[in-house]
Every structure is written in structure tokens, then in C-alpha cells.
Motif scaffolding. Structure first.
Motif, PDB file in Angstrom:
ATOM      1  N   ARG A 513       0.967  -1.251  -0.061  1.00  0.00           N
ATOM      2  CA  ARG A 513      -0.066   0.024  -0.073  1.00  0.00           C
ATOM      3  C   ARG A 513       0.797   1.304   0.326  1.00  0.00           C
ATOM      4  NH1 ARG A 513      -5.352  -0.155   0.643  1.00  0.00           N
ATOM      5  NH2 ARG A 513      -6.262  -2.264   0.958  1.00  0.00           N
ATOM      6  N   VAL A 514       1.936   1.250   0.710  1.00  0.00           N
ATOM      7  CA  VAL A 514       2.912   2.291   0.604  1.00  0.00           C
ATOM      8  C   VAL A 514       3.353   2.608  -0.646  1.00  0.00           C
ATOM      9  CG1 VAL A 514       5.115   3.043   1.872  1.00  0.00           C
ATOM     10  CG2 VAL A 514       3.376   2.096   3.276  1.00  0.00           C
ATOM     11  N   CYS A 515       3.977   1.472  -1.122  1.00  0.00           N
ATOM     12  CA  CYS A 515       4.518   1.739  -2.664  1.00  0.00           C
ATOM     13  C   CYS A 515       3.527   2.029  -3.599  1.00  0.00           C
ATOM     14  CB  CYS A 515       5.004   0.163  -3.111  1.00  0.00           C
ATOM     15  SG  CYS A 515       5.604   0.080  -4.511  1.00  0.00           S
ATOM     16  N   PHE A 516       2.346   1.601  -3.606  1.00  0.00           N
ATOM     17  CA  PHE A 516       1.299   2.136  -4.429  1.00  0.00           C
ATOM     18  C   PHE A 516       0.876   3.537  -4.342  1.00  0.00           C
ATOM     19  CE2 PHE A 516      -3.548   2.672  -4.959  1.00  0.00           C
ATOM     20  CZ  PHE A 516      -3.417   2.674  -6.328  1.00  0.00           C
ATOM     21  N   LYS A 517       0.775   4.070  -3.093  1.00  0.00           N
ATOM     22  CA  LYS A 517       0.414   5.560  -2.654  1.00  0.00           C
ATOM     23  C   LYS A 517       1.664   6.240  -3.340  1.00  0.00           C
ATOM     24  CE  LYS A 517      -2.513   4.832   1.369  1.00  0.00           C
ATOM     25  NZ  LYS A 517      -2.361   4.833   2.859  1.00  0.00           N
ATOM     26  N   LYS A 518       2.840   5.981  -3.064  1.00  0.00           N
ATOM     27  CA  LYS A 518       3.880   6.742  -3.778  1.00  0.00           C
ATOM     28  C   LYS A 518       4.125   6.593  -5.227  1.00  0.00           C
ATOM     29  CE  LYS A 518       6.968   6.393   0.403  1.00  0.00           C
ATOM     30  NZ  LYS A 518       8.394   6.145   1.027  1.00  0.00           N
ATOM     31  N   ASN A 519       3.987   5.557  -5.822  1.00  0.00           N
ATOM     32  CA  ASN A 519       4.756   5.221  -7.202  1.00  0.00           C
ATOM     33  C   ASN A 519       3.570   4.414  -8.075  1.00  0.00           C
ATOM     34  OD1 ASN A 519       7.434   6.056  -6.277  1.00  0.00           O
ATOM     35  ND2 ASN A 519       7.319   3.869  -5.282  1.00  0.00           N
ATOM     36  N   GLY A 520       2.073   4.491  -7.479  1.00  0.00           N
ATOM     37  CA  GLY A 520       1.197   3.919  -8.549  1.00  0.00           C
ATOM     38  C   GLY A 520       1.198   2.494  -9.045  1.00  0.00           C
ATOM     39  N   LEU A 521       0.603   2.133  -9.752  1.00  0.00           N
ATOM     40  CA  LEU A 521       0.243   0.725 -10.161  1.00  0.00           C
ATOM     41  C   LEU A 521       1.863   0.289 -10.950  1.00  0.00           C
ATOM     42  CD1 LEU A 521      -3.124   0.208 -11.636  1.00  0.00           C
ATOM     43  CD2 LEU A 521      -2.309  -0.659  -9.560  1.00  0.00           C
ATOM     44  N   GLU A 522       2.685   1.167 -11.470  1.00  0.00           N
ATOM     45  CA  GLU A 522       3.757   0.777 -12.019  1.00  0.00           C
ATOM     46  C   GLU A 522       4.851   0.580 -10.806  1.00  0.00           C
ATOM     47  OE1 GLU A 522       7.095   2.841 -14.967  1.00  0.00           O
ATOM     48  OE2 GLU A 522       5.252   3.788 -14.680  1.00  0.00           O
ATOM     49  N   GLY A 523       4.840   1.266 -10.076  1.00  0.00           N
ATOM     50  CA  GLY A 523       5.615   0.889  -8.944  1.00  0.00           C
ATOM     51  C   GLY A 523       5.278  -0.339  -8.093  1.00  0.00           C
ATOM     52  N   LEU A 524       4.044  -0.644  -8.036  1.00  0.00           N
ATOM     53  CA  LEU A 524       3.440  -1.689  -7.353  1.00  0.00           C
ATOM     54  C   LEU A 524       4.056  -2.910  -8.210  1.00  0.00           C
ATOM     55  CD1 LEU A 524       1.821  -2.862  -5.070  1.00  0.00           C
ATOM     56  CD2 LEU A 524      -0.209  -2.545  -6.476  1.00  0.00           C
ATOM     57  N   ASN A 525       3.749  -2.836  -9.423  1.00  0.00           N
ATOM     58  CA  ASN A 525       4.271  -3.742 -10.307  1.00  0.00           C
ATOM     59  C   ASN A 525       5.648  -4.445 -10.157  1.00  0.00           C
ATOM     60  OD1 ASN A 525       1.938  -5.163 -11.747  1.00  0.00           O
ATOM     61  ND2 ASN A 525       2.194  -3.246 -13.288  1.00  0.00           N
ATOM     62  N   LYS A 526       6.631  -3.143  -9.954  1.00  0.00           N
ATOM     63  CA  LYS A 526       8.119  -3.491  -9.589  1.00  0.00           C
ATOM     64  C   LYS A 526       8.206  -4.276  -8.368  1.00  0.00           C
ATOM     65  CE  LYS A 526       9.678   0.395 -12.577  1.00  0.00           C
ATOM     66  NZ  LYS A 526      10.493   1.562 -12.725  1.00  0.00           N
ATOM     67  N   GLU A 527       7.453  -3.751  -7.282  1.00  0.00           N
ATOM     68  CA  GLU A 527       7.551  -4.198  -6.151  1.00  0.00           C
ATOM     69  C   GLU A 527       7.260  -5.773  -6.076  1.00  0.00           C
ATOM     70  OE1 GLU A 527       8.401  -3.726  -2.004  1.00  0.00           O
ATOM     71  OE2 GLU A 527       8.918  -2.486  -3.699  1.00  0.00           O
ATOM     72  N   LEU A 528       6.133  -6.217  -6.605  1.00  0.00           N
ATOM     73  CA  LEU A 528       5.605  -7.588  -6.745  1.00  0.00           C
ATOM     74  C   LEU A 528       6.398  -8.388  -7.563  1.00  0.00           C
ATOM     75  CD1 LEU A 528       1.771  -7.049  -7.481  1.00  0.00           C
ATOM     76  CD2 LEU A 528       3.114  -7.801  -5.132  1.00  0.00           C
ATOM     77  N   GLU A 529       7.251  -7.807  -8.481  1.00  0.00           N
ATOM     78  CA  GLU A 529       8.254  -8.635  -9.343  1.00  0.00           C
ATOM     79  C   GLU A 529       9.317  -8.905  -8.438  1.00  0.00           C
ATOM     80  OE1 GLU A 529       9.990  -8.322 -13.776  1.00  0.00           O
ATOM     81  OE2 GLU A 529       9.986  -6.577 -12.763  1.00  0.00           O
ATOM     82  N   MET A 530       9.924  -7.801  -7.645  1.00  0.00           N
ATOM     83  CA  MET A 530      10.895  -8.141  -6.653  1.00  0.00           C
ATOM     84  C   MET A 530      10.624  -9.198  -5.634  1.00  0.00           C
ATOM     85  SD  MET A 530      12.847  -5.259  -4.349  1.00  0.00           S
ATOM     86  CE  MET A 530      11.628  -5.126  -3.390  1.00  0.00           C
ATOM     87  N   GLU A 531       9.469  -9.201  -5.321  1.00  0.00           N
ATOM     88  CA  GLU A 531       8.953 -10.037  -4.169  1.00  0.00           C
ATOM     89  C   GLU A 531       9.302 -11.467  -4.728  1.00  0.00           C
ATOM     90  OE1 GLU A 531       7.945  -9.272  -1.152  1.00  0.00           O
ATOM     91  OE2 GLU A 531       6.827  -7.517  -1.261  1.00  0.00           O
TER      92      GLU A 531
END
Length: 632
Positions: A513-531
Motif C-alpha cells: 500500500r505504501v508503494c502504491f501510494k508513492k508510485n502507483g501501479l507501475e511501482g507496485l508491479n515492480k515491487e511484486l516482481e521483486m517479491e
């Protein structure tokens, strides 16, 4: 499942004794209590020697002692499960099947093709005698532990093992990277008396990146943690393993609400089960949900049926206990991940067989009770975190009292509620809800004697908390209700299902949620890929060592290759919607699946990490950060 170990020495007899000692053998035998055997291969002409140790937990086919050796002097150690890709008959043992296939391989391409085709968790060591080659590695997600430690520059040696004994050696143990599989040319290394590794990395077949770029990135990543005297190189022919899953779909549609902060919680507040029903009214959404259920159900089916069942065996340890033995256990908090796993297991485990639900609670401290009486709660928090009465639990013995309110931690409360939901879905199933209670005294003692060594080489406060919670839960010693009375019970199930992988793929953590608020869906996708990229080093090796210490095998349905590929194929908007409130938006797809499976209140429980739900984080809380090392 097995405890495997291989020690290679190029120039010194004492190197094997230095690596392979009674402490390591003890830990390996705990993982594999059904068979233990060692084999030494000495090649005097080339001055190298290999020790192989196999310690077997019997799960499939006939009991197969390891290490295996064939007529060509090849040697094989296998710690894995073949769930797909290579045919293993119902009465066959996958270790034997794999060794047969490896013995038929005539080239590197054949070996890479074999491991590329596998579906399931694995780590292995294979000595190819004719070529003086030693192959080893872990599966794409690193679901099975494999550690390595290198000798000094003057005493070239290597040890590969499922679990180390302690962290006191000057040469640090590390997890073998799940970056591909490795090969050592023992003949060449013996001549130079130095170790050189060749890596065959994973590669997505449809990747746009050049092979050379992949090689450079992976090589840099692996080599940075190796001792200076150990060389690593890519194979000359630039051959790769085919990744068993597809790349993450990073498509973002205009209609998916990319803008951070578009919170519509006011529109659907309060969160309710009926909220989910509204999503399921959409035909497209419902179709995806049922596809997900079907694929995840197959993953669970493979993991609960790929198991030898001794049909005539009864539980004789406690006359008051159910006569039928449970072969399958679930790490169970009552949250949506474990509820869905349990509900799907119910569809495939034989109807007359109990399922053990392992629920761990750490004794609440006296000061926590006092704080709770003055703490302001929301309505939902009151329901999930009942106040503990003031009676003291300090005199509680480790094995004596069955139920005291000081163990009514959040996961215990949601676990009991989840049990009622499962019983409503299938009242004819025997659900053994195992209340596992841990005192501070037992925690401190067991951590020092055992758990610290299993967590190692990981060493953060977070690893310690999660590791301790999983160790006590998977041990399965607690109490179950028998005719309305709680009585001692020990789970004998060899297979332990865990829900890890759901949060990483479906945006279940608060950091998402923190990532999404900061960077939107593009940032969230990158975070999930890293996970997913880091799950091998962050979670899975640790959890395999922890659960394996009880002579049990961890199985991860959410990390089944078909499940991961299906979820990776979906755009993020189909999996989660973090503009929605907690309890709905994160893991939305899983919550909808749970609703379709007949679950109720558990479908909207917010994510609660095991260290908080079990209250181990509060039991010894001293202001440490989760990322701090336990040595700090």
C-alpha cells in the motif's frame, strides 16, 4: 524430503572432517529420520574426494535409501518432490525416477532439459563419474534449502548441505543462490587445487533481454558473496535453464485507477462479506475467480495426494484421541490464506482422514494486558484481539495447562472462528484444531538450543520471530478438543501446507500500500516482481529448514508453477485494488475465491503477519527493528 550433504576436498583429508561433523549429521537426521547413509568416493589419480550423506523422510513409493549409486559410479542426492513435468507413477519413488533420467543424460543439454521440465520443489547433488562433474542447485523459487561453505585458499574444499550445525565457523555459510544450477569440473579443479564454478542460469523463453545481459547480471549477483579465491563463470556455450513460470504482466489499463490516493473506502464502508458479492456479480470477474480456484485446487491436490498413506496405522499414543491419523497439516491462523488452503485440502484429502490445523500462540505478557485495558480499539480490533483477564499465566508449565486466557492472541481467536467456518462447509470432516501454546521460558530455551541454528545464515529479528513461530507451529504439539475437553495432542502429519506466496503475488503486505501510494501501479508491479525474485533468499530456505527439523515437509500451493504463471498472466488490476480498504483491496482475487468456496467472515480479515498474530513480537519486544540482526 531429505537432509542431504556433500563435501568435496581437492587436497586435504582433514577437510571432510572439518565440514562434516556430528552436529551436522544430527541436524540432517532430524530432517530425514527414516534412513541415513554416507558414501565416500575417492579418486586417487586426481587427488579429489567426495563424501555424500543422505537422510531420508519417506513420503512416496518404497523407502529409497540415499545416496543412490549406479553401475557407472554416478551418485545422486535428492531433496525434492516431482509434481509434474517428469512422470512419476503412484507407486514410484521420485528419487529413483530422477536418478534414472540423469543416468540417461549424455550431455549438458540433456541435464538442463531435464531440470527445466521439472515442476515442484527441489535441491540436489549429482556426481557424474565419467566426466568428473559435480552438479547441484535449487529450484527456481528456492523452495528447498541448500547451503554452501568454502574452505580456505590453502585448503580447497566445498560443503553443500540442507542445514548447517552452527554459525561459529570463521568461514560463513550462505544459501546457494536459486539463480540456476551449478557444475564443478572436479578434474580441472584438482589439477589447479582451486575451486571454479560454472553457472547455468534461469531464463524466460520470451525474455527481451539478450542472453549476455542476463549472464552478466546473474554472475555479478552470485559472485559478490563468494570468497575471493573461488571463481565462477558462465558456461561457454551460453546455455540456460528454461524458467518454469511466465514473466509478470505489467500491463496497466486506463480504467484500473492508476492514480495513488484514489481511495474509495468511504463508498464501501464498513467492509462486509456482501461487498465481495458485488464484485462476483460481474461475469468477467467471476470467470477469472473460478479459473484461479481450479488452478489452485489442482496445486493443493498434487500436494496432499503425492504421499504414501499407511492405511492401517492408527494413533495409539493417546487412547482418547481420534483413531484415524492425519497425514496433512496446515499452518493455520484463520486468515484468508490458510482458510483457502484448508478448504481446498478438504476437497482432496480422503473424507475419513482428519486434517490438522496448527495454530500457535505465545503467552501474553502481564504488561500487555494492562495496556490493553486502556487502549482504544475499533470495533473490528475488539473482535480480533479480546482482552486477556488479569489472572497470571506466569506459573504455566510447558505441557500442563491446556487453555488459559493469556493465550487468546489474535491468531487464536481468528483460528477458532475459522474452524467454525470449515466445520460448516464440511461437518463430516474431522478438523483437529491444535492449540499450540508457547511460554517465554520454552521459547528462550528452544531458540538457543535449536532455532537459531536453523534460521542461520539469516539473522534478523524478523527472521527470528517468524522462524520461532513456524518451528513451534509445525512441531504440532498442543491440545485439541475431545468431547468438549481440551486434551494433549501431537500432530503426526508429515506434510505441512503453508500459505506463503499469496501476499507476495497479490499485494498482501502493508508495504505494498505504501508503494502504491508513492508510485502507483507501475511501482507496485515492480515491487511484486521483486517479491518473487527474492523469495528464495528471504523466506523459503529458512522455512524449509525450520519445518524440516521435525521430520516434516513444507509444501507451498501458492508457489506451484501453474498458480504463479496464472497470477503472473493477469494485470495487477485483476489481482488487487489498493484504492479499496484493508480487508478487501489487498489479495482481492483470493478473497473472492474464498467467498466462492463458501467461506464467510475470514474473507475480509485484514492481513496480519504471524509475528503479530501469534504475539511473539510482543512477548520479547524491546524496541528492535525487524531488519536488525539478532547479534545487535
Amino acid at each position: 524430503m531429505c537432509g542431504i550433504c556433500c563435501v568435496v576436498t581437492l587436497c586435504s583429508q582433514r577437510a571432510i572432517c572439518g565440514f562434516f561433523n556430528e552436529d551436522i549429521l544430527y541436524r540432517l537426521r532430524r530432517r530425514g529420520p527414516d534412513s541415513s547413509q554416507q558414501l565416500i568416493k575417492t579418486v586417487p589419480d586426481l587427488s579429489y574426494e567426495c563424501l555424500f550423506s543422505g537422510n531420508v523422510l519417506h513420503l512416496r513409493g518404497v523407502v529409497t535409501t540415499q545416496p543412490l549409486e549406479d553401475a557407472n559410479n554416478n551418485v545422486f542426492l535428492w531433496n525434492g518432490e516431482v509434481f509434474n513435468g517428469v512422470h512419476v507413477g503412484d507407486q514410484e519413488n521420485d528419487t529413483k525416477v530422477m536418478f534414472h533420467h540423469l543416468g540417461s543424460c549424455s550431455s549438458e543439454v540433456d541435464i538442463l532439459s531435464l531440470f527445466s521440465s521439472l515442476r515442484g520443489p527441489w535441491s540436489f547433488v549429482f556426481y557424474q563419474a565419467s566426466r568428473h562433474s559435480l552438479w547441484f542447485g535449487r529450484d527456481y523459487f528456492g523452495r528447498r534449502s541448500l547451503l554452501w561453505q568454502f574452505g580456505t585458499e590453502d585448503d580447497s574444499a566445498l560443503c553443500l548441505t540442507s542445514v548447517s550445525a552452527c554459525a561459529e565457523s570463521a568461514n560463513r555459510w550462505q544459501e546457494v543462490p536459486a539463480s540456476g544450477i551449478f557444475k564443478i569440473d572436479l578434474k580441472a579443479c584438482a589439477r589447479t587445487t582451486s575451486l571454479s564454478l560454472t553457472l547455468f542460469p534461469w531464463k524466460h523463453s520470451c525474455t527481451e533481454r539478450a542472453v549476455e545481459e542476463i549472464f552478466i547480471n546473474v554472475l555479478d549477483q552470485v559472485s559478490k558473496d563468494l570468497p575471493n579465491h573461488v571463481c565462477i563463470e558462465m558456461n561457454e556455450s551460453r546455455q540456460c535453464l528454461r524458467a518454469p513460470v511466465i514473466p509478470l504482466n505489467k500491463t496497466i489499463s486506463e480504467a484500473s485507477g492508476e492514480c495513488p490516493g484514489t481511495n474509495i473506502s468511504n463508498v464501501i464502508h464498513p467492509v462486509s462479506v456482501e461487498t465481495l458479492q458485488g464484485f462476483l456479480a460481474e461475469e468477467h470477474k467471476k470467470k477469472i475467480v473460478h479459473q484461479f480456484i481450479d488452478i489452485l485446487s489442482e496445486a493443493v491436490k498434487r500436494r496432499v495426494l503425492s504421499l504414501f498413506r499407511d492405511e492401517d496405522q492408527e494413533v495409539r499414543e493417546a487412547p482418547s484421541m481420534p483413531k484415524r491419523k492425519a497425514h496433512i497439516a496446515v499452518l493455520f491462523s484463520g486468515g484468508v490464506d490458510s482458510m483457502v488452503i484448508a478448504a481446498l485440502a478438504d476437497k482432496h484429502v480422503p473424507s475419513e482422514e482428519p486434517i490438522d490445523l496448527l495454530n500457535v500462540a505465545f503467552m501474553r505478557k502481564k504488561q500487555d494486558k494492562q495496556k490493553d485495558t486502556t487502549k482504544k480499539h475499533t470495533n473490528q480490533e475488539v473482535q480480533l484481539d479480546l482482552l486477556c483477564p488479569r489472572e497470571s499465566c506466569q506459573d504455566l508449565g510447558d505441557k500442563t495447562a491446556a487453555h488459559l486466557p493469556c493465550f487468546d492472541v489474535p491468531d487464536r481467536i481468528t483460528g477458532r472462528a475459522g474452524l467454525k467456518e470449515l466445520a460448516a462447509i464440511n461437518p463430516s470432516r474431522t478438523w483437529n484444531f491444535v492449540e499450540i501454546n508457547v511460554t517465554l521460558e520454552e521459547l528462550k530455551k528452544t531458540r538457543q538450543q535449536c532455532i537459531n541454528h536453523l534460521i542461520y545464515p539469516l539473522n534478523t529479528v524478523l527472521d527470528d520471530s517468524i522462524g520461532c513461530a513456524i518451528w513451534f507451529a509445525s512441531r504440532g504439539e498442543g491440545f485439541i478438543s475431545n468431547q468438549g475437553e481440551l486434551k494433549p495432542y501431537k500432530s503426526l502429519a508429515k506434510v505441512v501446507l503453508t500459505g506463503i506466496g499469496a501476499d507476495e503475488q497479490l499485494a498482501g503486505y502493508s508495504r505494498h500500500r505504501v508503494c502504491f501510494k508513492k508510485n502507483g501501479l507501475e511501482g507496485l508491479n515492480k515491487e511484486l516482481e521483486m517479491e518473487l525474485d527474492r523469495i528464495s533468499s528471504r523466506n523459503l530456505g529458512r522455512d524449509d529448514r525450520i519445518i524440516g527439523d521435525h521430520g516434516k515437509e513444507a509444501r507451498f500451493p501458492f508457489l506451484d508453477e501453474d498458480v504463479v504463471s496464472f497470477l503472473s498472466s493477469l494485470p495487477i488490476s485483476e489481482k488487487a485494488d489498493l484504492t479499496l480498504p484493508r480487508g478487501i483491496g489487498e489479495k482481492l482475487l483470493l478473497r473472492l475465491a474464498a467467498k466462492e468456496l463458501g467461506l464467510t467472515a475470514s474473507t475480509i480479515l485484514p492481513k496480519r503477519a504471524v509475528q503479530f498474530g501469534s504475539r511473539i513480537a510482543k512477548l520479547e519486544s524491546n524496541g528492535e527493528k525487524a531488519s536488525s540482526t539478532t547479534a545487535d
